[in-house]
Design an enzyme around this catalytic site. Structure first.
Site, PDB file in Angstrom:
ATOM      1  N   CYS A  47      34.433  37.840  31.478  1.00 19.30           N
ATOM      2  CA  CYS A  47      34.058  36.389  32.161  1.00 19.30           C
ATOM      3  C   CYS A  47      34.021  36.221  33.506  1.00 19.30           C
ATOM      4  CB  CYS A  47      34.845  35.474  31.227  1.00 19.30           C
ATOM      5  SG  CYS A  47      36.692  35.930  31.445  1.00 19.30           S
ATOM      6  N   ASN A  48      34.548  37.133  34.191  1.00 22.58           N
ATOM      7  CA  ASN A  48      34.613  36.929  35.602  1.00 22.58           C
ATOM      8  C   ASN A  48      33.607  37.944  36.385  1.00 22.58           C
ATOM      9  OD1 ASN A  48      36.275  34.835  36.203  1.00 22.58           O
ATOM     10  ND2 ASN A  48      38.193  36.126  35.797  1.00 22.58           N
ATOM     11  N   HIS A  94      35.269  50.569  45.128  1.00 25.58           N
ATOM     12  CA  HIS A  94      35.062  49.267  44.346  1.00 25.58           C
ATOM     13  C   HIS A  94      35.506  49.349  43.048  1.00 25.58           C
ATOM     14  CE1 HIS A  94      33.790  45.241  43.609  1.00 25.58           C
ATOM     15  NE2 HIS A  94      33.203  45.662  42.352  1.00 25.58           N
ATOM     16  N   GLU A 109      46.426  41.576  37.222  1.00 26.24           N
ATOM     17  CA  GLU A 109      46.255  41.156  36.006  1.00 26.24           C
ATOM     18  C   GLU A 109      46.009  42.616  35.283  1.00 26.24           C
ATOM     19  OE1 GLU A 109      43.279  41.121  34.047  1.00 26.24           O
ATOM     20  OE2 GLU A 109      41.892  40.803  35.372  1.00 26.24           O
ATOM     21  N   THR A 110      46.328  42.905  34.119  1.00 27.12           N
ATOM     22  CA  THR A 110      46.164  44.131  33.548  1.00 27.12           C
ATOM     23  C   THR A 110      45.081  44.243  32.594  1.00 27.12           C
ATOM     24  OG1 THR A 110      47.887  43.313  31.939  1.00 27.12           O
ATOM     25  CG2 THR A 110      48.854  45.194  33.722  1.00 27.12           C
ATOM     26  N   GLN A 115      39.274  46.350  29.916  1.00 27.99           N
ATOM     27  CA  GLN A 115      37.864  45.705  29.802  1.00 27.99           C
ATOM     28  C   GLN A 115      37.138  47.196  30.293  1.00 27.99           C
ATOM     29  OE1 GLN A 115      38.576  42.553  32.010  1.00 27.99           O
ATOM     30  NE2 GLN A 115      38.449  41.139  30.000  1.00 27.99           N
ATOM     31  N   MET A 188      48.492  20.234  26.203  1.00 30.12           N
ATOM     32  CA  MET A 188      49.688  21.095  26.471  1.00 30.12           C
ATOM     33  C   MET A 188      50.187  21.728  25.291  1.00 30.12           C
ATOM     34  SD  MET A 188      49.727  21.443  29.592  1.00 30.12           S
ATOM     35  CE  MET A 188      51.043  21.669  30.819  1.00 30.12           C
TER      36      MET A 188
END
Lengths: 350, 285
Positions: A47-48, A94, A109-110, A115, A188
């Protein structure tokens, strides 16, 4: 060797281009590029970011114009102007820093490592990886793991719900056999439920003043809704309680918790109060075996762990740089025909 | 004798290194420290076991010592305890990936073997006539095995108290995420004590029986015996609280630690005012 990387990530590119690319299944990307003559391709789509790695021999280098044209066709949008392009050593460095989590929105983040592996596996099973990309991606996975074991870049938690879950695991260990009680049925509460279910909580119970809303939230997570009046009994069953009601005064009092403790057989109780004004009386934290965390406690833990991750970036970069240089030397030796060995590198599968 | 000394000193070095690696792992996120700790401990254990075997061979060279264990001297007793402690750690914590507990347990192994090699005489001699008894194999051996296993439990209890404090503080550090969970530590501590307790009681009963046979009285051991009974009482109270009443956490850990403190006092201090066990203090030299 000629290695080409084309990337659209959360830093450099507009969301529209990334979304258009993310909408195309990776299998289709691979199939289309194969049909257009590419022979070594790996596509990472999250998603990023959307990233493409293409390799081939020097006599027949990958053409970025052809690849971009193909991607524009696939995405149905002109994504080319947003692309970042890197070649050879820069592309290797990179990929290694992507695998290390240094290029992620949340540093360290792992998830990205998994991915990258998925992307590589997909390309490999499509027959689109040769010696260069095989070694490159196995090396990237190795670097990603190395950075996380040898630096504290991935330590701590990066969001309030994940800190809460991590604390629950520090108290109870695995959450499989444990039960959670959610008070309130707002956004929440739902977020908390989602995280607890994702970590395998054994039983989820929802209580809300409006029964219908409790029922609706519980149903979404195959949990169970209980009547607001039976809160004292639900408190006896629960191991983790997340409270986010809009009540003007405390709904969980010290007297209620004390009464529940007498019937709990010594089990610890983890209370999370994310409501404003507070839902849980502060003094319950003094009780033995009861741990009350408020929103600001969780937030300050997140802030601290993000700061400590930032302090590890230099150490992580050093590993990435050293490993990139090593890989680069190997890639150049391949061209000269006298292949050197990559220390600790997994054997390339050809 | 030289072989035994060299091997034991080397083992002591490896135990110290393993303890430092464990402490290093406690304060850094580096997984390599944890792996190094296990490797160092395994090497130390192998050297120590070889040293103990060499001691056994030297001890059995005296025909009257044949078939008895060399636990009659301070050196022998401490060395055996350190060996049992390391073995218990390798059997209990290591397979559960609880290597981090080494920081709380391994210093005991280093301390026990260190005291043996640095302070006590490694010499072996023919056993005094009244010690040539199979009770010698049973009574101290069982008790020292129990002590070694209970040292492991004490390490787990300390880890639990630290973890509890971490979570109560609302400002948990990295340590909190590296230590096992409260529930895990609680149940591990309970299980270890539950295993060691019958061994402790059996060792004591063997002492009563031996004392009765040789001296005609079960109370002949004096202060040491009274202190042992306190240890049994404390651990018994702990087990009752843990298993019968389902109590968890801090309160029961204090009981467990009090039990271990009483064991330490029994073993080290009671020497000073207990006639019958003074041979442990080196009178047999």
């Amino acid at each position: 060797m000629k290695l080409l990387q084309l990337g659209w990530n959360h830093r450099a590119s507009a969301a529209a281009a990334r979304e258009a690319l993310a909408a195309v299944p990776v299998e289709r990307v691979l199939a289309e590029l194969k049909a257009r003559g590419a022979n070594e391709i790996v596509a990472i789509s999250t998603c990023n970011r959307f990233e493409l790695y293409a390799a081939s021999t020097t006599s027949d280098p990958p053409q970025s114009e052809l690849l971009l044209a193909a991607l524009c066709d696939l995405a149905g949008a002109d994504v080319a102007p947003e692309a970042e392009a890197r070649e050879d050593a820069a592309a290797v460095a990179h990929l290694f820093s992507v695998a290390a989590g240094l290029d992620s929105l949340v540093v360290g983040e792992t998830e990205i490592l998994g991915q990258v592996k998925t992307a590589y596996d997909a390309a490999k099973s499509a027959g689109l990886t040769g010696k260069r990309l095989n070694v490159l991606f196995q090396r990237a996975l190795y670097v990603g793991k190395k950075v996380r074991t040898e630096t504290a870049i991935a330590s701590g938690s990066s969001s309030v719900p994940s800190v809460a879950v991590q604390l629950a695991e520090s108290i109870f260990g695995r959450l499989e056999g444990k039960s959670a009680l959610i008070l309130g049925a707002g956004a929440m509460a739902e977020l908390a439920a989602k995280h607890l279910v994702a970590r395998g909580i054994g039983r989820l119970t929802v209580a809300n003043r409006t029964w219908e809303r409790a029922y609706a939230l519980a149903a979404r997570f195959s949990g169970e809704a209980v009547k607001w009046d039976s809160l004292p009994d639900a408190l006896v069953q629960a191991d983790v309680l997340v409270s986010s009601t809009g009540a003007p005064t405390a709904v969980v009092t010290r007297a209620m918790v004390e009464a529940a403790l007498r019937r709990r057989g010594g089990r610890s109780l983890f209370l999370i109060d994310i409501a404003m004004p507070r839902d849980i009386e502060e003094s319950v934290h003094q009780l033995d075996g009861v741990f009350l965390y408020r929103l600001e406690d969780l937030e300050s833990i997140v802030a601290k762990s993000m700061a400590s991750r930032a302090g590890q970036i230099a150490a992580a970069r050093a590993i990435v740089e050293a490993k990139s240089a090593e890989f680069d030397a190997w890639a150049r030796s391949l061209e000269s025909g006298r292949e050197i060995s990559l220390r600790h590198a997994p054997r390339p599968e050809i | 004798m030289i072989a035994q000394s060299v091997l034991s000193w080397a083992a002591f070095g490896f135990y110290c290194a393993a303890a430092f690696a464990a402490l290093g792992y406690l304060s850094s996120k580096d997984e390599r420290a944890s792996r190094a700790m296990l490797l160092l401990l395994q090497i130390g254990f192998a050297l120590h076991a070889a040293g103990f075997a060499a001691r056994l061979a030297a001890f059995w060279a005296f025909p009257e010592n044949r078939f008895f264990l060399p636990l009659n001297t301070f050196y022998g007793a401490l060395s055996y305890m350190a060996l049992a402690l390391a073995a218990a750690f390798l059997l209990i914590e290591a397979p559960h990936r609880l290597g981090i507990l080494g920081a709380f347990v391994l210093p005991w192994a280093a301390l026990a073997l260190g005291a043996a090699v640095a302070l006590a005489s490694p010499e072996v001699e023919p056993l005094a006539p009244q010690l040539r008894s199979y009770w010698l194999n049973l009574h101290p051996m069982l008790l020292m095995t129990a002590y070694a296993v209970l040292a492991n439990a004490s390490g787990v209890a300390v880890a639990l108290l630290i973890q509890e404090r971490q979570i109560k503080s609302r400002k948990p550090t990295e340590l909190c995420y590296r230590l096992p969970s409260l529930d895990e530590l609680d149940s591990l501590n309970g299980r270890i004590v539950a295993w060691a307790f019958p061994v402790l009681v059996a060792g004591l009963v063997m002492g009563f029986v031996w004392s009765y046979i040789d001296w005609g009285s079960v109370w002949a051991a004096g202060a040491k015996l009274r202190l042992s009974v306190i240890s049994v009482f404390l651990y018994g109270a702990f087990l009752w609280q843990h298993f019968a009443r389902g109590r968890r956490g801090r309160g029961t850990m204090y009981l467990s630690l009090a039990g271990f403190a009483s064991v330490l006092v029994t073993f080290f201090l009671a020497e000073l005012f207990s006639g019958r066990h003074s041979y442990l203090g080196g009178a047999a030299r």
